[in-house]
Design a protein around this motif. Structure first.
Motif, PDB file in Angstrom:
ATOM      1  N   ASP A  56       0.844  -1.215   0.095  1.00 59.42           N
ATOM      2  CA  ASP A  56       0.081   0.029  -0.052  1.00 59.42           C
ATOM      3  C   ASP A  56       0.843   1.184   0.053  1.00 59.42           C
ATOM      4  O   ASP A  56       0.381   2.323  -0.655  1.00 59.42           O
ATOM      5  N   GLU A  57       2.037   1.031   0.599  1.00 54.73           N
ATOM      6  CA  GLU A  57       2.619   2.347   0.991  1.00 54.73           C
ATOM      7  C   GLU A  57       3.900   2.754  -0.250  1.00 54.73           C
ATOM      8  O   GLU A  57       4.342   3.816  -0.273  1.00 54.73           O
ATOM      9  N   ILE A  58       4.577   1.702  -0.756  1.00 53.30           N
ATOM     10  CA  ILE A  58       5.780   1.804  -1.498  1.00 53.30           C
ATOM     11  C   ILE A  58       5.719   2.960  -2.451  1.00 53.30           C
ATOM     12  O   ILE A  58       6.636   3.715  -2.814  1.00 53.30           O
ATOM     13  N   VAL A  59       4.708   2.778  -3.395  1.00 53.72           N
ATOM     14  CA  VAL A  59       4.772   3.884  -4.586  1.00 53.72           C
ATOM     15  C   VAL A  59       4.526   5.331  -3.806  1.00 53.72           C
ATOM     16  O   VAL A  59       5.118   6.233  -4.349  1.00 53.72           O
ATOM     17  N   LEU A  60       3.613   5.508  -2.719  1.00 55.94           N
ATOM     18  CA  LEU A  60       3.702   6.762  -2.015  1.00 55.94           C
ATOM     19  C   LEU A  60       4.948   7.108  -1.628  1.00 55.94           C
ATOM     20  O   LEU A  60       5.339   8.359  -1.437  1.00 55.94           O
ATOM     21  N   PHE A  61       5.544   6.198  -0.921  1.00 59.04           N
ATOM     22  CA  PHE A  61       6.967   6.722  -0.308  1.00 59.04           C
ATOM     23  C   PHE A  61       7.797   6.962  -1.599  1.00 59.04           C
ATOM     24  O   PHE A  61       8.486   8.071  -1.183  1.00 59.04           O
ATOM     25  N   ILE A  62       8.023   6.290  -2.552  1.00 58.74           N
ATOM     26  CA  ILE A  62       9.023   6.541  -3.756  1.00 58.74           C
ATOM     27  C   ILE A  62       8.603   8.095  -4.284  1.00 58.74           C
ATOM     28  O   ILE A  62       9.490   8.911  -4.390  1.00 58.74           O
TER      29      ILE A  62
END
Length: 392
Positions: A256-262
């Motif tokens: 859930d978070e990896i794209v938002l983090f990058i």
């Protein structure tokens, strides 16, 4: 994290803290073995060996001797197998409502005659031990509660000359991390350290370790805040080549978070024309998961260079510089699977190499690279430490 997990980690931290207390109180040349011959701590001096076990029982309302049968049987088993060794056996234990505990021959014989199914193998190995002989070399100490032991260790560090203002956020968490790292080494020889060597290593450290252990300390918020300050200087530089390898196994809500983090990282550190060094992200994921993440990034208008002009990976294409128009770069980051990254023949080393999550980087050549390890379990804390967000 559930309460049972909290108490499990607290038990390990109690053991690490007791080990730290032994180290800080020992003579400079005393050799300490982490997770020694009877599993916990072993202190060797010219006068013999002190074998130590730690048992932390904060949740036990009432003390009964049976709670200690397991460590007592382990020690009696070892004593029986090493009758001529100069070894003293010491048990550190904590019970909330037991200010003092005495172990008698009756208690030891009760342990040897226990019907507990889980103890039968130990009982068989300890059977026939000289109980009275063992008692002569055995002692037990009821130790302070975890918070008090932690406070004692910080004061011991201060008394040894460590800067008081940095003990809580730098030296104490790193001392715990050094002990935790030693405790998992398989070769017993690699788990030995003297007080002098331990303090020498500790004094050279300038970055606060971030791991499941240091983030489980009572000083978690201060540790995270300190790490953010330490990272700020290099992250504020416009021209700096940054590689980030991300291990998802223990990261909460990774998918859930990896794209938002990058995207957050790129929006913060690679949006200006002055940001000339394209960051590289290596993800320890399957090919299908990798392709999905790449598609989702493109959907957020964060264009990755995958090093695949069509299908086959091209290192030349991967490391070429992006074409830049007046206000937009052809691609914002290099994105690669961790398994593929390990096979690259790198011509240019990173200035900063960030390891996020828990993974093995032992095979990498990190000479002349600033290594930053962030073994946190959630992206909110990681983004805060990296300065991507101002709250977590």
């Amino acid at each position: 994290m559930g309460r049972s997990a909290d108490y499990t980690i607290q038990g390990f931290l109690y053991q690490f803290n007791q080990t730290l207390a032994e180290l800080l109180k020992a003579a400079d040349d005393a050799e300490i073995t982490i997770e020694g011959i009877v599993e916990d701590i072993e202190v060797a001096t010219f006068s013999g060996t002190k074998a130590i076990q730690c048992k932390y029982h904060e949740t036990k309302d009432k003390y009964t001797p049976s709670i200690l049968y397991d460590p007592l049987l382990q020690m009696m088993k070892h004593f029986k197998s090493n009758p001529m060794a100069k070894i003293s056996y010491h048990l550190y234990a904590h019970f909330p409502n037991a200010p003092a505990v005495v172990i008698s021959a009756t208690d030891l014989n009760s342990a040897l005659n226990s019907k507990n199914k889980d103890l039968q193998a130990l009982i068989a190995e300890a059977c026939g031990v000289n109980v009275n002989g063992f008692l002569k070399v055995f002692s037990i100490t009821i130790t302070p509660k975890y918070d008090d032991l932690m406070e004692e260790n910080t004061k011991l560090l201060e008394n040894l000359g460590f800067n008081k203002s940095e003990v809580e956020t730098l030296f104490y968490p790193n001392a715990i991390q050094i002990i935790a790292d030693l405790s998992i080494k398989h070769d017993e020889k690699l788990r030995k350290i003297t007080k002098k060597d331990f303090l020498d290593v500790l004094r050279r450290i300038r970055h606060t370790a971030i791991s499941q252990w240091t983030l489980a300390l009572k000083t978690r918020q201060k540790v995270v805040e300190s790490r953010r300050k330490q990272l700020r200087e290099n992250l504020s530089a416009n021209v700096r080549l940054r590689f980030l390898v991300i291990f998802p196994e223990f990261l909460e809500r990774f998918d859930d978070e990896i794209v938002l983090f990058i995207k957050s990282f790129i929006d913060k550190y690679h949006y200006k024309q002055a940001h000339t060094h394209t960051p590289l992200f290596a993800l320890d994921v399957s090919q299908d998961s990798f392709d999905e993440i790449a598609e989702r990034l493109i959907g957020k208008d964060v264009i990755p260079n995958l090093g695949r002009p069509v299908k086959a990976f091209s290192e030349v294409s991967f490391f070429r510089e992006p074409m830049v128009s007046k206000d937009k770069k052809e691609f914002s980051l290099r994105l690669i699977r961790w398994d593929d990254y390990k096979n690259l023949q790198l011509k240019n080393k990173a200035d900063d190499f960030f390891v996020i999550g828990a993974g093995d980087i032992a095979t990498l050549d990190l000479k002349d690279i600033n290594l930053e390890t962030l073994g946190a379990e959630n992206f909110d804390e990681i983004k805060y430490m990296l300065g991507v967000s101002n709250a977590y």
